[in-house]
Scaffold this active site. Structure first.
Site, mmCIF file in Angstrom:
data_model
loop_
_atom_site.group_PDB
_atom_site.id
_atom_site.type_symbol
_atom_site.label_atom_id
_atom_site.label_comp_id
_atom_site.label_asym_id
_atom_site.label_seq_id
_atom_site.Cartn_x
_atom_site.Cartn_y
_atom_site.Cartn_z
ATOM 1 N N GLY A 10 -4.056 -42.623 11.034
ATOM 2 C CA GLY A 10 -3.301 -43.418 12.009
ATOM 3 C C GLY A 10 -3.485 -42.916 13.433
ATOM 4 O O GLY A 10 -3.308 -43.677 14.389
ATOM 5 N N GLU A 51 -6.629 -44.512 14.578
ATOM 6 C CA GLU A 51 -6.321 -45.941 14.763
ATOM 7 C C GLU A 51 -5.523 -46.180 16.049
ATOM 8 O O GLU A 51 -5.740 -47.155 16.757
ATOM 9 C CB GLU A 51 -5.562 -46.465 13.537
ATOM 10 C CG GLU A 51 -6.444 -46.474 12.295
ATOM 11 C CD GLU A 51 -5.670 -46.791 11.027
ATOM 12 O OE1 GLU A 51 -4.776 -46.006 10.660
ATOM 13 O OE2 GLU A 51 -5.956 -47.820 10.406
ATOM 14 N N GLU A 104 -8.267 -41.256 5.119
ATOM 15 C CA GLU A 104 -7.376 -41.867 4.118
ATOM 16 C C GLU A 104 -7.965 -41.838 2.709
ATOM 17 O O GLU A 104 -7.243 -41.711 1.721
ATOM 18 C CB GLU A 104 -7.064 -43.321 4.493
ATOM 19 C CG GLU A 104 -6.101 -43.482 5.657
ATOM 20 C CD GLU A 104 -6.770 -43.502 7.014
ATOM 21 O OE1 GLU A 104 -7.960 -43.137 7.104
ATOM 22 O OE2 GLU A 104 -6.111 -43.883 7.994
ATOM 23 N N ALA A 162 -0.593 -41.044 9.812
ATOM 24 C CA ALA A 162 0.730 -41.479 9.372
ATOM 25 C C ALA A 162 1.368 -40.297 8.652
ATOM 26 O O ALA A 162 0.664 -39.405 8.159
ATOM 27 C CB ALA A 162 0.599 -42.676 8.442
#
Ligand code: CO8
Length: 260
Positions: A111, A114, A134, A66
């Site tokens: 992300g 993911e 993260e 992200a």
């Protein structure tokens, strides 16, 4: 179809989607998530598209996570909404009903890991680095990484990756089942496209039901999932493609599937 941060190309029945923010290693900001969600729905509706390859622009990165600039200023409510939006987009990709192959051409972090896990299949460059870093930012995975990773690789490997934050190599990702295939970095797109073209020749409705049976069935008790599978099996028996596939086998010719 016009997108701010995606490139879209077609090669016969295969669509190639490239996340295009190479200056920030293809980090997912709000605009990119919105683009991805819209592209996924467009490709789902387009019957001429039978398989999709998803990759990142440049040679270094699939998606490095992200966008940390956006995360740095998030509030509790915006963070929750952001996580939910990403989860919805990734859910759409997972349940698109057509195979989506993640061509992991470099970093797949946070992300990015993911997103790759939401794809149906994963092929990685031998140089790729994959992880959920993260924890190093005082965060946790928020696009369903805490859920998809243990389902893919088992709880032990998932805990080790998410708690340490350390990325793993493509070879290690292959060993634990996080990716399906590893190839030389120079070949990753060629191999991903060839794999997608192979899948695109298969019966589309059967592929849609297989993806659905696996994704939904894995969340159900075994007996109910088998009932569900049997229902989809019965449904697929009503298709022209089933008649074409079985009669082509018996006539010793190649089947031509029409998605009907
Ligand atoms: N977000 C924003 N910018 C990024 C990101 C990112 N995730 N990753 C890299 N960039 C930028 C860098 O800031 C740099 O920009 P600039 O040139 O302006 O300085 C540019 O991309 C190039 O990066 P580097 O110079 O750092 O390149 P290196 O080759 O030295 O390092 C790394 C590559 C190791 C990949 C490094 O860039 C890195 O560690 N990136 C961050 C990886 C990361 O922590 N990802 C996880 C982010 S958190 C997340 O994904 C949470 C998902 C769930 C969210 C739920 C919603 C709330």
């Amino acid at each position: 179809m016009d997108f701010a941060n995606l490139l879209l190309a077609r090669d016969g029945a295969v669509a190639i989607v490239t996340i295009n923010r190479p200056g920030v290693l293809n980090a997912l900001n709000t605009q990119t998530l919105e683009d991805l969600g819209r592209a996924a729905l467009d490709l789902q509706r387009d019957d001429a598209v039978r398989a999709i390859v998803l990759t990142g622009a440049g040679e270094k990165s699939f998606v490095a996570g992200a966008d940390i600039k956006e995360l740095a200023v998030q509030t509790p409510t915006s963070g929750r909404e952001h996580a939910l939006t990403g989860q919805r987009v990734f859910d759409t990709i997972e349940n698109l009903g057509k195979p989506v192959i993640a061509a992991i051409n470099g970093y797949a972090l946070g992300g990015g890991c993911e997103l790759a896990m939401a794809c149906t299949l994963r092929i990685a460059a031998d140089t790729a680095k994959i992880g959920q870093p993260e924890i190093a930012l005082g965060l946790l995975p928020g696009y369903a990484g805490t859920q998809r990773l243990p389902r893919l690789v088992g709880k032990g490997h998932a805990m080790a990756m998410i708690l340490s934050g350390a990325p793993i190599t493509a070879a290690e990702a292959l060993r634990i089942g996080l990716v399906n295939r590893v190839v030389a970095a120079a070949d990753v797109m060629k191999e991903a496209r060839a794999w997608a073209a192979q899948l695109a020749a298969n019966a589309p409705i059967a592929m849609r039901y297989i993806i659905n049976a696996v994704n939904k069935g894995i969340e159900m008790p075994f007996g109910e999932a088998c009932q569900y599978e049997a229902t989809l099996f019965g449904l697929v028996a009503s298709t022209e493609d089933m008649r074409e596939g079985t009669s082509a086998f018996l006539a010793k010719r190649k089947a031509e599937f029409k998605g009907k």
